[in-house]
Structure formats: C-alpha cells, structure tokens
Design a protein around this motif. Sequence first.
Motif, short mmCIF file in Angstrom:
data_model
loop_
_atom_site.label_atom_id
_atom_site.label_comp_id
_atom_site.label_asym_id
_atom_site.label_seq_id
_atom_site.Cartn_x
_atom_site.Cartn_y
_atom_site.Cartn_z
N TRP A 61 1.00 -1.30 0.11
CA TRP A 61 0.06 -0.11 0.01
C TRP A 61 0.92 1.26 -0.06
CZ3 TRP A 61 -5.01 0.35 -1.10
CH2 TRP A 61 -5.70 -0.96 -1.11
N VAL A 62 1.83 1.21 0.93
CA VAL A 62 2.78 2.29 0.76
C VAL A 62 3.61 2.72 -0.56
CG1 VAL A 62 5.12 3.36 1.86
CG2 VAL A 62 3.36 2.02 3.29
N GLU A 63 4.02 1.61 -1.16
CA GLU A 63 4.23 1.72 -2.44
C GLU A 63 3.48 2.46 -3.49
OE1 GLU A 63 6.41 -0.95 -6.09
OE2 GLU A 63 5.87 -2.16 -4.27
N HIS A 64 2.38 1.83 -3.56
CA HIS A 64 1.50 2.40 -4.77
C HIS A 64 0.88 3.70 -4.38
CE1 HIS A 64 1.95 -1.37 -6.99
NE2 HIS A 64 1.10 -2.05 -6.10
N LEU A 65 0.64 3.97 -3.19
CA LEU A 65 0.06 5.29 -2.71
C LEU A 65 1.29 6.39 -2.98
CD1 LEU A 65 -2.03 4.68 0.40
CD2 LEU A 65 -3.06 5.26 -1.67
N THR A 66 2.25 6.24 -2.51
CA THR A 66 3.38 7.23 -2.74
C THR A 66 3.83 7.14 -4.36
OG1 THR A 66 4.91 5.35 -2.41
CG2 THR A 66 4.30 6.92 -0.62
N GLU A 67 3.77 6.17 -5.18
CA GLU A 67 3.88 6.18 -6.31
C GLU A 67 2.75 7.09 -7.41
OE1 GLU A 67 4.49 2.53 -9.76
OE2 GLU A 67 2.93 2.10 -8.04
N ILE A 68 1.65 7.09 -6.93
CA ILE A 68 0.56 7.68 -7.26
C ILE A 68 0.86 9.27 -7.11
CG2 ILE A 68 -1.83 8.46 -7.48
CD1 ILE A 68 -2.33 5.35 -6.84
N CYS A 69 1.17 9.67 -5.71
CA CYS A 69 1.49 11.06 -5.33
C CYS A 69 2.63 11.74 -6.24
CB CYS A 69 1.74 11.11 -4.06
SG CYS A 69 1.86 12.62 -3.36
#
Length: 437
Positions: A61-69
């Motif tokens: 979750w951390v990877e994908h949320l930060t990726e989008i941001c």
Amino acid sequence: MTLADFLFTVLGAGALAAAVLPRLVAGRPLSMPLVFLACGAVLQLLPTPLPEIDLVRDRVWVEHLTEICLIVSLMGAGLALNRPFGLRRWRAPWRLIGITMPLTIAATGLLAWWLLDWPPAAALLLAAVLAPTDPVLASEVRVGEPTDSEHDEDEVRFALTSEAGLNDGLAFPVVMAAIALTAAAGTGLSGGWVGHWLLVDVLYGCVIGVLAGLVVGKLLGWLFFRAGRQAVRLSEHREGFVALAATFLSYGVTELAHGYGFLAVFVTACRVRAAERDHGYHTVLHDFVEQVERLLTAGLLFLLGVCVAQGALADLTWRGAAVGLLVLLVVRPLTGWVAQFGTAAGPRERLVTAFFGIRGIGSLFYLAHALGTEGFHVPAGELWAVVAFTVLASVVLHGVTASPVISRLDRLRLIRARGRPRTGRTPNEDEVANERL
C-alpha cells in the motif's frame, strides 16, 4: 462512532484544510505538510479509532500510494517550468544531478556502512533511497503556475524544481544496483552483475524513459493544441483532468516497456509545455494537478504522522538518527554548494539551493519498492525507521525555514531591482527574478 463515520469526517476536514492552509501559512515558519504531519500524530494520541499502520506489513500500500502521489507531482512540476529545455539554460539542474547526486549517494553510503555497520547492499540502498530530492513537499521552494514568460523564474526555484523532477527518475538505477548487489552477495559476491546493471538498469531504463516521455509528450501536444478537429483538440475544452490522463498514460506505457516511468512523466510534461508554450491551457492542467497533488500530499503526511505516533521509529537508534541528520545538514548542503559553481546563481542563492534538498515521498516509495524484491540483511523495521526519521526531520526543518527564507530572497531581489536606474518605471517580474543575490 464507527470507524467509517470517523474516517469520512477526517477526510472532509482534511480536504477543507488542504484548501485553506497554503494561504494561511504563506510567508510563515510553517508548511502544509508539517501541519498535516502534526495532526496525524496528535489524532493518534487521542482516543480516536484510527486504523493500525505498519510500514513493513503494509509495504504494498505504501509503495502504490506514494507512487501515485509522485507521478502526479512530477507532471505538475514539468508543466510549471517556463524555461525552455537546453544545456546552458538548465545548467543548474544538470550540475545538481551530475555532481550533487553522485556525491550524496557516495557520502550517505559510507555513513551507513561506517556508523550503522550495515552490509554494502543495505548501505547502497539507503544512499539511493535518500538521494532524490522531493517534488511533493517542496511547494514553498518550487516555481509557481505556468506563465507566458521564459525569464520570470528565479534561479533557486527553477533549480530545485527541475532537480526534483529529474532525480526522482534517475535514482532508480542506484536502487536497482543495491538490489543486484544483495542478490549477488547471496551467491558469492562477484562483479558479474555490473554489466547487466549498466546495460539494462542504467542505459536501457533511462533511454526508454526519455524516449517514451518525448513520444507521448509530442503526441499529447498535438492532441491538445493542433488536432484538426475541434472536438478532439482538448485545449479548446479546458478540462483539467486530462492532466491525469497524460500522467497515467506516460507512466503506464513506459513501465510496460520496462523503462523508468518517473523520468517519462517529467519529460512528457516538459514536452507538452513546449508544444505551445504560451497557451493558457497549461494553467488549467497545472492547477488541476496541483489540487490533486495537494490532497494526496495531505493524506500521506497525515498517515505518516499517525504511523510515527504508533511507533514507526521504535527501531531507530541514535546512529540511524545521526545518519539522517548528517544527510540533511552536512552532506546535501556541501555537495549542493560545490555543484553550483559556474551557474548563474549568486552566493546567497547557491546557499539556499544547497540547503533545501528536501527528502520526502520519493524516499518512502523507493524503500517500499526495494523491500518487495530482496532482503538486505538488515531488519526492515530498522530501514524504515532511518528513512522515516529523515523524512520527518526534513518536513520539520525545511517546513519551518522555507517560507521565511524564500520570502527574504524575494524581498532582496525586489529591493535590488528597484535600486537600478530604469528611466522612472518600476521593474517587471522578469527583471526582479533575474537579479542575482
């Protein structure tokens, strides 16, 4: 009170705060990210039903949320830059990328190896993770919205914005080197991986990232401004959400081709900007992206505050904290200062640019991504603690100092510009921005 009801309340209040806070804290020793970080920590300490967040367990979750941001922020940074691309015009970011970034990686890796006694692969990973400056948390020190002038960006804002846009993609090869190094260590340490890394992870990944960004940017520029039919000439309809389409398309296509999507998104944004540099549609696209980015940033910093209050720094040692502080207070300022000799910036501007090497969302993404591939013979909680502490320290340190320092530079430029003989007229924005301090 159910968890869902509470979260709806928090989301609504947070969205309103994200709209109001940037104007309330403007010019003050405070920043929107710092406020949301503090709010997350405070709410966690109160008897509220916040969910448990574990950076190790919730890595995906951390990877994908930060990726989008990150990709949204990179699109906004590229669209905002008014200065045309060029070797001489972009001298400052080239030097920050070519000198500051490698020196920072080397120094941080040595600090992790010496102070933390980490194996080479883990030390290199930490160096790679903390190398890129952040386009997400740097709103006070980056350029504003697009304008029709090529000369209204001061050297500090331009250098920091363009550096953050470029180095978030260029840190990926070093992360891949750390992954390859730890894999090689498990099979008997050798240098056999270096050739594959140079050819695939450095050359191929970067070339594909740049080429994909140029191609997608050129096609989108034609679609936005030059398509023969008005129905598909999107600049005629002024729909800002198209910026998200451009962001995800550029990133997705590049990642499918195994290139570096971060690099492609920034190049796409710069190429779209160059397609019709003076068109007002750039402002529409940029403003929409900025609003989305602000919401994502507020949410992520709030969650980071919650995470820290829940014990994310439990594995932090004084040596890990020392590494983070040395990166922010010694390594980046020194390497940033050295790199800028020969640029157009004056001494004060070089000092400010060197100091504001903000670490943030990019560091969280790279660590989450790397920990999903290999083990680095260092507990994941300890890696997260050092990186989270460095981001936290950067948010506080740079959040408190950014607005006053940048405002001070702006006042000095205006005073100096007004002091020059101009046949009785007041200086315009271009003349003020081009004053050297």
